[in-house]
Design an enzyme around this catalytic site. Structure first.
Site, short mmCIF file in Angstrom:
data_model
loop_
_atom_site.label_atom_id
_atom_site.label_comp_id
_atom_site.label_asym_id
_atom_site.label_seq_id
_atom_site.Cartn_x
_atom_site.Cartn_y
_atom_site.Cartn_z
N HIS A 184 0.80 -1.23 0.00
CA HIS A 184 0.00 0.00 0.00
C HIS A 184 0.83 1.27 0.00
CE1 HIS A 184 1.03 -0.05 4.25
NE2 HIS A 184 0.74 1.23 4.25
C1 UD1 Z 1 -2.64 5.01 5.89
C2 UD1 Z 1 -1.45 5.43 6.75
C3 UD1 Z 1 -0.37 4.35 6.73
C4 UD1 Z 1 -0.94 2.99 7.07
C5 UD1 Z 1 -2.09 2.70 6.12
C6 UD1 Z 1 -2.70 1.32 6.41
C7 UD1 Z 1 -0.94 7.83 6.88
C8 UD1 Z 1 -0.01 8.88 6.44
N1 UD1 Z 1 -0.82 6.66 6.27
O1 UD1 Z 1 -2.23 5.03 4.53
O2 UD1 Z 1 0.62 4.69 7.69
O3 UD1 Z 1 0.06 2.00 6.96
O4 UD1 Z 1 -3.08 3.72 6.29
O5 UD1 Z 1 -3.85 1.09 5.71
O6 UD1 Z 1 -1.74 8.08 7.76
N2 UD1 Z 1 -9.62 4.64 1.34
C9 UD1 Z 1 -10.75 3.85 1.20
N3 UD1 Z 1 -11.39 3.45 2.32
C10 UD1 Z 1 -10.98 3.80 3.57
C11 UD1 Z 1 -9.83 4.60 3.68
C12 UD1 Z 1 -9.14 5.00 2.57
O7 UD1 Z 1 -11.16 3.53 0.10
O8 UD1 Z 1 -11.63 3.41 4.55
C13 UD1 Z 1 -8.90 5.09 0.14
C14 UD1 Z 1 -8.88 6.61 0.07
O9 UD1 Z 1 -9.77 7.06 -0.89
C15 UD1 Z 1 -7.46 6.99 -0.26
C16 UD1 Z 1 -6.66 5.71 -0.15
O10 UD1 Z 1 -7.55 4.68 0.26
O11 UD1 Z 1 -7.32 7.51 -1.55
C17 UD1 Z 1 -5.55 5.87 0.85
O12 UD1 Z 1 -6.04 6.23 2.16
P1 UD1 Z 1 -5.19 7.21 3.12
O13 UD1 Z 1 -5.87 7.32 4.42
O14 UD1 Z 1 -4.89 8.47 2.39
O15 UD1 Z 1 -3.79 6.53 3.35
P2 UD1 Z 1 -3.31 5.01 3.35
O16 UD1 Z 1 -2.56 4.74 2.11
O17 UD1 Z 1 -4.43 4.07 3.69
#
Ligand code: UD1
Length: 379
Positions: free
Chosen positions: A215
């Site tokens: 991820h």
């Molecule tokens: C976050 C954390 C990372 C952790 C990871 C585990 C930070 C900086 N990063 O990264 O340390 O290892 O989580 O999962 O805080 N999304 C969904 N559903 C959700 C949440 C997110 O579809 O419930 C999508 C969002 O649209 C987004 C992408 O996933 O574009 C990434 O989510 P984001 O919270 O930005 O960071 P992670 O890559 O998940």
């Protein structure tokens, strides 16, 4: 003494669960504890299932921050968290891990003159390109008490000039959750998690399988990294052994936009799964021949379970999990040659469980005891 605990994203949930249990054992209830979910991770698979499986009570306050750029997430969290803090007036705010919620809430705590505790302090990758490293540094710099997982974390903090009396070496709270759920996970039937057809399933149980989770932006946000990786998985690794790949939303969406998703889906020997619940992931980790991952938490879990772990990162904030320090993991970055080499070395290795000091399932009790001690000192 009133405590406010914060969670925001998936890797926080397994860290807060044992802490909340230990608080409740120490007599904390709704009157003197408040759980805030910032809402960074919000969907059923990234959040709700963890609350259910780990028996985390419904958050008292949900900030509903959701997705966005880092500035958007941190900014929105700060604005909403400040309101919650002013309303609840806690004596202590407890943040865990290294996600955006950790950093945003640490900043608010300090600006509101509230004592701050950081669980999982002192981890350093020394790589400021990682947003998590920035979050860790901010939380540690601002904390009044820093709960650390291992001796290397203690050294990192000392090297940064953190006074000795703020550092509390308590062990790894993630392992509290692992130990509390080991039996439950073990009882799960893999067939109910990996929904493959019978022929594929028979093959998998005969050969054993590999697991993959990815991820990190450095691995999945650029086609020039993701494409060769997919090539390697489809053309090489999956031919050696079937591969179970749990797809983080970020990774699924990038595979799709780079035009790689259909190819992965078409590969007979790769089984794509949505993000798994905690117990299901633990069961697969107990059962796989080899783990390929860029997750820090999985590195730690592999260590205690003895799963050979190919870590698709150039560095790690958890060096205690590396083979050179007695662990089970090796760093390969996303360099295919290094991954190939590690896989060939690791794939037939027997499991060799390693337990660093105080990774014994009782970190949360030590943390609560320390917090209560601090409270007594202030009176
Ligand atoms: C976050 C954390 C990372 C952790 C990871 C585990 C930070 C900086 N990063 O990264 O340390 O290892 O989580 O999962 O805080 N999304 C969904 N559903 C959700 C949440 C997110 O579809 O419930 C999508 C969002 O649209 C987004 C992408 O996933 O574009 C990434 O989510 P984001 O919270 O930005 O960071 P992670 O890559 O998940």
């Amino acid at each position: 003494m009133k405590i406010m605990s914060v969670v925001g994203a998936r890797p926080n949930f397994m860290k807060i669960a044992p802490f909340l249990r230990a608080l409740s054992t120490a007599g904390f209830d709704m009157g003197n504890h408040c759980l805030v979910h910032t809402g960074q991770h919000y969907d059923a698979k990234m959040s709700d299932s963890f609350f259910k499986q780990l028996s985390i009570p419904e958050p008292d306050i949900d900030l509903g921050v959701g997705s966005g750029t880092h500035a958007e997430q941190v900014g929105r969290t700060m604005i909403e968290f400040e309101k919650a803090v002013r309303q609840e007036k806690p004596d202590w705010i407890v943040v865990v891990g290294d996600v955006n919620a950790t950093c945003a809430c640490a900043l608010v705590a300090k600006k509101e003159h509230i004592k701050l505790a950081h669980i999982e302090a002192g981890l350093r990758s020394f790589d400021l390109d990682m947003p998590e490293e920035i979050n860790r540094m901010v939380a540690d710099r601002l904390s009044d008490i820093l709960f650390t997982t291992d001796e290397i974390a203690n050294i990192n903090l000392r090297n940064e000039g953190v006074p000795e009396d703020k550092i509390r070496f308590v062990g790894d709270i993630m392992i509290d959750t692992l130990e509390a759920n080991r039996e439950k996970a073990n009882a799960i039937k893999i067939e109910n998690v990996v929904t493959a057809d019978e022929r594929r399933w028979t093959q998998m149980s005969k050969e054993g399988f590999a697991m993959l989770t990815l991820h990190r932006p450095s691995n999945v946000d650029h086609k020039k990294c993701l494409e060769p990786l997919v090539r390697y998985l489809v053309d090489e690794l999956s031919r050696e052994m079937p591969l179970v790949w749990t797809l983080h939303p970020r990774t699924r969406s990038n595979l799709d936009s780079f035009g790689l998703l259909d190819e992965v889906k078409a590969c007979e020997r790769i089984i794509l799964l949505d993000p798994l619940g905690y117990l299901e992931m633990l069961k697969l980790n107990m059962s796989t021949r080899i783990m390929l991952t860029d997750s820090g938490g999985l590195q730690e879990e592999c260590c205690v379970l003895g799963t050979p772990c190919v870590t698709l990162r150039e560095n790690t904030e958890r060096p205690v999990t590396l083979r050179e320090n007695g662990g089970v993991a090796v760093l390969t970055g996303n360099d295919i040659e290094r991954i190939r080499h590690a896989v060939s070395e690791f794939k037939d290795l027997p499991r060799h469980a390693v337990r660093p000091p105080l990774w014994d399932g009782h970190a949360a009790e030590r943390i609560v005891k320390e917090l209560l001690g601090q409270d007594r000192e202030q009176k």
